[in-house]
Design an enzyme around this catalytic site. Structure first.
Site, PDB file in Angstrom:
ATOM      1  N   ILE A 451      39.343  48.028  12.399  1.00 28.83           N
ATOM      2  CA  ILE A 451      40.655  47.479  12.764  1.00 28.83           C
ATOM      3  C   ILE A 451      41.507  48.546  13.451  1.00 28.83           C
ATOM      4  O   ILE A 451      42.223  48.261  14.411  1.00 28.83           O
ATOM      5  CB  ILE A 451      41.366  46.933  11.500  1.00 28.83           C
ATOM      6  N   ASP A 470      42.644  60.220  12.262  1.00 29.51           N
ATOM      7  CA  ASP A 470      41.492  59.827  11.455  1.00 29.51           C
ATOM      8  C   ASP A 470      40.963  61.057  10.754  1.00 29.51           C
ATOM      9  O   ASP A 470      41.009  62.153  11.308  1.00 29.51           O
ATOM     10  CB  ASP A 470      40.398  59.195  12.332  1.00 29.51           C
ATOM     11  N   ASP A 491      43.513  63.857   7.325  1.00 36.80           N
ATOM     12  CA  ASP A 491      43.211  63.149   6.084  1.00 36.80           C
ATOM     13  C   ASP A 491      44.555  62.756   5.473  1.00 36.80           C
ATOM     14  O   ASP A 491      45.324  63.618   5.024  1.00 36.80           O
ATOM     15  CB  ASP A 491      42.431  64.086   5.150  1.00 36.80           C
ATOM     16  N   VAL A 492      44.847  61.460   5.469  1.00 35.89           N
ATOM     17  CA  VAL A 492      46.179  61.009   5.060  1.00 35.89           C
ATOM     18  C   VAL A 492      46.436  61.179   3.559  1.00 35.89           C
ATOM     19  O   VAL A 492      47.554  60.963   3.100  1.00 35.89           O
ATOM     20  CB  VAL A 492      46.452  59.539   5.463  1.00 35.89           C
ATOM     21  N   ASN A 518      47.189  52.276   8.593  1.00 33.46           N
ATOM     22  CA  ASN A 518      46.030  51.381   8.457  1.00 33.46           C
ATOM     23  C   ASN A 518      44.934  51.954   7.570  1.00 33.46           C
ATOM     24  O   ASN A 518      44.169  51.199   6.976  1.00 33.46           O
ATOM     25  CB  ASN A 518      45.498  51.098   9.873  1.00 33.46           C
ATOM     26  N   TYR A 584      41.672  48.057  -5.875  1.00 34.84           N
ATOM     27  CA  TYR A 584      42.068  47.965  -4.464  1.00 34.84           C
ATOM     28  C   TYR A 584      43.390  47.201  -4.338  1.00 34.84           C
ATOM     29  O   TYR A 584      44.313  47.631  -3.623  1.00 34.84           O
ATOM     30  CB  TYR A 584      40.958  47.255  -3.682  1.00 34.84           C
ATOM     31  N   LYS A 588      47.598  48.109  -3.006  1.00 34.41           N
ATOM     32  CA  LYS A 588      47.961  47.330  -1.811  1.00 34.41           C
ATOM     33  C   LYS A 588      49.213  46.489  -2.095  1.00 34.41           C
ATOM     34  O   LYS A 588      50.078  46.315  -1.230  1.00 34.41           O
ATOM     35  CB  LYS A 588      46.804  46.436  -1.375  1.00 34.41           C
ATOM     36  N   VAL A 617      37.471  40.542   7.388  1.00 38.89           N
ATOM     37  CA  VAL A 617      37.211  41.092   8.719  1.00 38.89           C
ATOM     38  C   VAL A 617      36.018  42.032   8.604  1.00 38.89           C
ATOM     39  O   VAL A 617      35.996  42.917   7.744  1.00 38.89           O
ATOM     40  CB  VAL A 617      38.439  41.874   9.242  1.00 38.89           C
TER      41      VAL A 617
END
Ligand code: ZN
Length: 686
Positions: A451, A470, A491-492, A518, A584, A588, A617
């Site tokens: 995505i 990324d 690396d977020v 994202n 997860y 979120k 997706v």
């Protein structure tokens, strides 16, 4: 300056083109044009032009004498035969008999003489090439020659250096009058090897491609040696006093980007933003921190055709002292305001009394000099900002060399105005309608695949400058090459890495307007049994990373003061939990509320926060194997599983990407979730 001519390479090119029906004259013209275009000290961004006089056979089988001359929109560095349109020589040579010609008449006459009616417009310097008798004519704005000619005593310097070998043409803006003057000067100096155009550049000519090229390299080399002699070991610019501690570029850029954005004239409209491109080097820092920078840097361009890209004058702001960014912002705001007022005055003065009045261009600088730091190029796109920055860097080198020889002097203000507002120069910039996200900078986390990659492509297609963040630096690089974006390894889940990544984005583009947060990954586990470590790990990426990314972006957006858009990739898990997906879904769900909190707390800053809620997706998180397993568990085929929604259609990464673009454009929407799942009532928000 190295002479790069190679007989072997030239022969190879002649042979290659011969196979395609291109004659050797044109093939050699392409060959040496590319040699000139390959050296930034000779030619930059479409500057310079070349020609050859040859014969071609027209449709009736008649031999026609033509001038093949560089076409508008082509660059010498990668020119091809199609970039050297053929113009019938006889009719355009006859124009020499005229006393005067308007630009429109000249363009019309040149187009009318084209053999191919679909060819690009021949160069604005076509007539100059046509009026000279030589078979090959080369023209550049070589840095070293500009250093000699941009002086009050430029003519003496050139005469002393070249003697009778080069004939001098006084400054006249390009067009018919210059072409006639150049011809007249040549007629008076028939044995010359070329022309020096004061305040403009150099022409060399010859009977062969190699002769014209050799002369160009020799003359420019002589100029280089002359400059080197004058500058030998001397410090050219006396430094002004600047603070010891200078604020970092990443902090200064968003302030300047915000200040140069043009505030909307209607309450409802968006500001007009620009993209900034930062450059620095010891030479640039010496130049911008010079005690006399306002004298030498604010005279005018080093060659006329820079003016459309760089504006006649740069903006100079004060050195940004570390720890006093608020003070810097206030004083820089006053400088931008004064720049705009001065520009409008310049326009008014020079437009007055014209029979056909001009329409003013925007009053924003295209180059900003920042003592202590370096310079910014500014443009309506990353590409335009890069060109302005390249030309500004070249200007630094030319003016340093010119000051070493004496005192830099550009053309008069009236001449600058004529060039800046010359319709034929403005035509080079193109008038294509802007894309909806032009002038915007978007940063996309997890942008190298799935995505994220689809979103990067969609934002590029909508005109935005894009940074792909990324953790896989190599994948980011590949994705950036594919989409024309900037790659940033990040690396977020690491706080320092996120701050550093946004610094990189601010340095590359001047700031950021849109963030697509994202990056994410799915952890599983039955909630009554799952370890706390798994939950914490998932929260780290699926919640805290979003917060970190949003916080870093908001700091830049607030420094710009032009609003912004935060877009979060939540998931249907945030609304409609699936069995065993608690690790997860929980973070979120928290991220969904994080989005609402940003909408609430930063709406007054003009920052909108929205989310996309996508489901099913195909991606690394839902690969073919997982699809097969889930389909089997429900007794479905993989295809039926993927299309198992109200619309019966599979949701693709590109659909999700489009939703992000839609939200970025939805200027009156904040705190919203856009669902992209083909229809799933259980996940519908209420
Ligand atoms: Zn020129």
């Amino acid at each position: 300056m190295e002479n790069r001519w190679s007989d072997r390479d030239a022969e190879v090119m002649v042979a290659d083109y011969a196979a395609g029906g291109v004659g050797s004259d044109l093939a050699l013209r392409v060959y040496s044009s590319r040699l000139l275009g390959a050296d930034a000290r000779l030619v930059l961004h479409g500057g310079g032009n070349t020609s050859v006089k040859t014969t071609v056979t027209d449709i009736l089988g008649d031999q026609v004498e033509v001038l093949c001359v560089k076409g508008s929109g082509w660059d010498l560095g990668d020119i091809a035969p199609a970039g050297l349109p053929a113009v019938r020589l006889a009719p355009i040579r006859r124009l020499l008999a005229l006393d005067a010609m308007s630009d429109q008449e000249m363009v019309n006459a040149q187009r009318g003489a084209l053999l191919d009616s679909t060819a690009p417009n021949p160069s604005v310097e076509t007539l100059l090439h046509a009026f000279l008798p030589h078979k090959f004519v080369d023209h550049t704005h070589a840095d070293a020659v500009l250093a000699l000619v941009d002086h009050a005593d430029g003519a003496e310097l050139c005469t002393e250096l070249y003697g009778a070998r080069m004939a001098l043409v006084p400054y006249i803006m390009p067009g018919f009058a210059l072409a006639r003057k150049a011809h007249e000067v040549f007629r008076a100096n028939p044995d010359s090897e070329g022309l020096i155009l004061l305040k403009h550049g150099i022409f060399t000519y010859g009977e062969t491609a190699q002769q014209a090229y050799d002369r160009m390299i020799e003359m420019v080399s002589l100029a280089e040696e002359r400059v080197a002699r004058a500058n030998c070991g001397a410090k050219i610019f006396e430094s002004a006093a600047i603070p010891d501690l200078i604020a970092p570029v990443a902090k200064v850029a968003p302030i300047l980007r915000g200040l140069t954005a043009i505030a909307a004239t209607e309450a409802d409209a968006e500001p007009v933003r620009f993209i900034l491109d930062f450059r620095t080097s010891p030479a640039i820092r010496d130049y911008v921190a010079g005690a006399e920078v306002a004298r030498y840097a604010r005279q005018g361009p080093v060659t006329p055709d820079h003016a459309i890209r760089t504006k006649p004058l740069p903006l100079i702001v004060e050195a940004p002292e570390s720890g006093d960014l608020d003070g810097f912002r206030q004083r820089a705001a006053a400088s931008v305001k004064k720049y705009a007022a001065d520009y409008r005055d310049y326009f008014g003065r020079n437009n007055a009394g014209r029979t056909v009045p001009k329409r003013p261009l925007d009053a924003r600088p295209r180059v900003i000099l920042v003592p202590g730091l370096g310079l910014f190029g500014i443009g309506d796109s990353g590409r335009a900002a890069g060109i302005a920055a390249d030309l500004a860097e070249t200007t630094v080198g030319v003016i340093a060399a010119a000051e070493g020889l004496g005192r830099f002097e550009s053309v008069s203000e009236a001449d600058i105005f004529d060039i800046e507002y010359w319709s034929l120069e403005q035509a080079k910039l193109g008038k294509a309608a802007e894309k909806p996200l032009a002038r915007h900078v978007a940063a996309i986390t997890g942008g190298a695949s799935g995505i994220g990659l689809a979103t990067a492509s969609a934002f590029r297609a909508a005109g935005a400058e894009v940074a792909i963040l990324d953790r896989d630096g190599r994948a980011a690089q590949a994705a950036a090459e594919e989409t024309g974006a900037l790659a940033v390894a990040c690396d977020v889940t690491e706080a320092d890495a996120v701050v550093a990544a946004f610094d990189t984005v601010a340095q590359a583009f001047g700031g950021v307007d849109i963030v697509v947060s994202n990056a994410g990954a799915a952890w599983q586990g039955r909630i009554g049994e799952v370890s706390e470590a798994v939950l914490r790990e998932s929260f780290e990426l699926n919640f805290f990373a979003h917060q970190r990314v949003a916080q870093a972006a908001v700091a830049i957006m607030r420094a710009q003061g032009t609003g912004g858009a935060l877009l979060f990739n939540t998931s249907k898990q945030a609304v409609n939990p699936g069995p065993d997906f608690g690790p997860y879904g929980l973070p979120k769900a928290a991220t969904l509320f994080l989005m609402r909190q940003y909408a609430l707390d930063h709406g007054a800053d003009g920052i909108r926060a929205n989310a996309v809620n996508a489901d099913r997706v195909r991606s690394a998180m839902l690969d073919d194997e997982m699809i097969a397993a889930r389909a089997e568990a429900r007794g479905l085929s993989a295809e039926d599983y993927m299309t198992g929604n109200l619309l019966g259609r599979e949701v693709r990464a590109a659909d999700v990407a489009q939703a992000f673009v839609t939200l970025a454009l939805a200027r009156k929407t904040t705190g919203a979730v856009l669902t992209v799942d083909g229809g799933n009532i259980a996940a519908a928000l209420r």
